[in-house]
Design an enzyme around this catalytic site. Structure first.
Site, mmCIF file in Angstrom:
data_model
loop_
_atom_site.group_PDB
_atom_site.id
_atom_site.type_symbol
_atom_site.label_atom_id
_atom_site.label_comp_id
_atom_site.label_asym_id
_atom_site.label_seq_id
_atom_site.Cartn_x
_atom_site.Cartn_y
_atom_site.Cartn_z
ATOM 1 N N ARG A 177 0.832 -1.198 0.000
ATOM 2 C CA ARG A 177 0.000 0.000 0.000
ATOM 3 C C ARG A 177 0.865 1.246 0.000
ATOM 4 N NH1 ARG A 177 -4.197 -2.181 4.324
ATOM 5 N NH2 ARG A 177 -2.229 -3.113 4.877
ATOM 6 N N ARG A 238 -3.985 -15.814 1.692
ATOM 7 C CA ARG A 238 -5.368 -16.267 1.822
ATOM 8 C C ARG A 238 -5.897 -16.689 0.461
ATOM 9 N NH1 ARG A 238 -4.925 -16.548 6.456
ATOM 10 N NH2 ARG A 238 -6.117 -15.613 8.147
ATOM 11 N N GLU A 267 -11.475 -23.016 0.764
ATOM 12 C CA GLU A 267 -10.845 -24.153 1.433
ATOM 13 C C GLU A 267 -11.685 -24.598 2.647
ATOM 14 O OE1 GLU A 267 -7.093 -22.054 2.313
ATOM 15 O OE2 GLU A 267 -7.663 -22.051 4.444
ATOM 16 N N HIS A 285 -2.871 -25.094 4.090
ATOM 17 C CA HIS A 285 -2.867 -23.933 5.004
ATOM 18 C C HIS A 285 -2.041 -24.209 6.269
ATOM 19 C CE1 HIS A 285 -5.312 -20.072 5.995
ATOM 20 N NE2 HIS A 285 -4.106 -20.029 6.534
ATOM 21 N N ILE A 286 -0.752 -24.502 6.050
ATOM 22 C CA ILE A 286 0.127 -24.844 7.177
ATOM 23 C C ILE A 286 1.203 -23.790 7.414
ATOM 24 C CG2 ILE A 286 -0.185 -27.363 7.035
ATOM 25 C CD1 ILE A 286 2.620 -27.338 5.520
HETATM 26 C C1 DGY Z 1 -2.969 -16.476 9.907
HETATM 27 O O1 DGY Z 1 -2.541 -16.331 11.055
HETATM 28 O O2 DGY Z 1 -3.669 -15.641 9.360
HETATM 29 C C2 DGY Z 1 -2.557 -17.722 9.205
HETATM 30 O O3 DGY Z 1 -3.175 -17.864 7.984
HETATM 31 C C3 DGY Z 1 -2.798 -18.902 10.110
HETATM 32 O O4 DGY Z 1 -1.978 -19.912 9.677
#
Ligand code: DGY
Length: 320
Positions: A177, A238, A267, A285-286
């Site tokens: 930004r 995300r 997901e 998502h790890i």
């Molecule tokens: C977060 O903290 O936003 C992460 O995606 C969790 O793994």
């Protein structure tokens, strides 16, 4: 009277022990899934909730929770929470920044290296017993060292990713930004450029901006088309910032070379198109999932919740 709180999913025992010193805790150590309606029923007479990014804390739920004063997300991203609706009701919202930066940056790098050197593809080949011997032109990958790394979203995690690039002698471009302070840019050897320049000039494009209506499908067919055909896309932020259907088409038709993905639209459901592709590395998502980091995230959320419910300013308040 201690405040009453719900912990929506399983956490570490030490987190529950800490919360129990300050609150009456309705825990879920069996990790039973709940519907939005069941969650609303549980929260109807509670003062606080410690929730996961999979819980939707929206205006409809908040309307059913008249006592609710604090929502502590066990994540740095909080797009699962309607912060405006919480603020309108004076409900404090917190997240867990800082404690997961390095682990998430490590995972982004794991995805970069795995896609560039085709690690999952060749691992499956060797496990199938198909390797018959060394050959010069076998499994040629892409160099990471000395390549150009483009980072979109240069917050704490983006900066941690850039810091690691110093050891790989990479050129680092970023879009954010606003530009970073000059001293940080110098330390990271990173150059602020336009979004288009990141896309057109980078060999690796890493997405690390927060998800919001403004960043929904920021990477779509048009933006993918600006990338080099040899480029690799990494999404460690995300699902939803990428148009997954457009990405699958781009990977199929050679618009870009490969992708490494920790997150997906909708997901845990996955667009089945990904499963047919060899040039994509998929992990569930790890990003922050190391033992130490997940313990730290849960304890940070618990500390935030206790502070918010005892009338103190929580360390990681999100409401404006
Ligand atoms: C977060 O903290 O936003 C992460 O995606 C969790 O793994």
């Amino acid at each position: 009277m201690k405040p009453r709180v719900v912990v929506t999913r399983e956490v570490f025992d030490e987190t529950i022990d800490f919360l129990a010193q300050h609150c009456e805790v309705d825990a879920n150590q069996a990790d039973a899934a709940h519907t939005p309606d069941a969650l609303a029923q549980k929260l109807a007479d509670k003062d606080g909730v410690m929730c996961a990014l999979t819980d939707r804390i929206d205006a409809a739920l908040i309307a059913r929770c008249p006592r609710l004063k604090a929502v502590a997300n066990i994540a740095v991203g909080y797009n699962n929470i309607d912060v405006a609706a919480c603020s309108a009701r004076n409900i404090r919202v917190t997240n867990t920044p800082g404690v997961l930066d390095d682990s998430t940056a490590d995972l982004a790098w794991a995805l970069m290296l795995a896609t560039a050197r085709r690690v999952t593809e060749v691992e499956s080949y060797i496990r199938k017993g198909e390797w018959t011997g060394w050959r010069l032109k076998q499994w040629l990958g892409t160099d990471v060292h000395h390549a150009t790394l483009g980072i979109i979203g240069m917050g704490r995690i983006g900066q941690a990713i850039a810091k690691r690039a110093l050891g790989f002698d990479m050129k680092v471009l970023y879009h954010n930004r606003k530009p970073l302070a000059a001293a940080i840019e110098r330390r990271l050897n990173a150059t602020y450029v336009s979004l288009d320049d990141v896309l057109t000039q980078s060999d690796f494009v890493v997405l690390q901006m927060p998800y919001s209506p403004e960043t929904h499908h920021l990477i779509d067919a048009v933006q993918l088309g600006k990338m080099k055909p040899t480029a690799i896309l990494i999404n460690s932020t995300r699902g939803g910032v990428v148009d997954d259907a457009a990405l699958i088409e781009a990977l199929k038709t050679g618009v870009i070379r490969a992708a490494g993905l920790d997150v997906f639209e909708g997901e845990p459901k996955l667009n089945p198109g990904f499963l047919e592709l060899k040039n994509v590395v998929l992990v569930p998502h790890i990003g922050s999932s190391t033992e130490a980091t997940r313990r730290a995230m849960a304890m940070t959320a618990a500390t935030n919740l206790v502070a918010a419910l005892s009338g103190k300013k929580p360390p990681n308040l999100v409401n404006p």
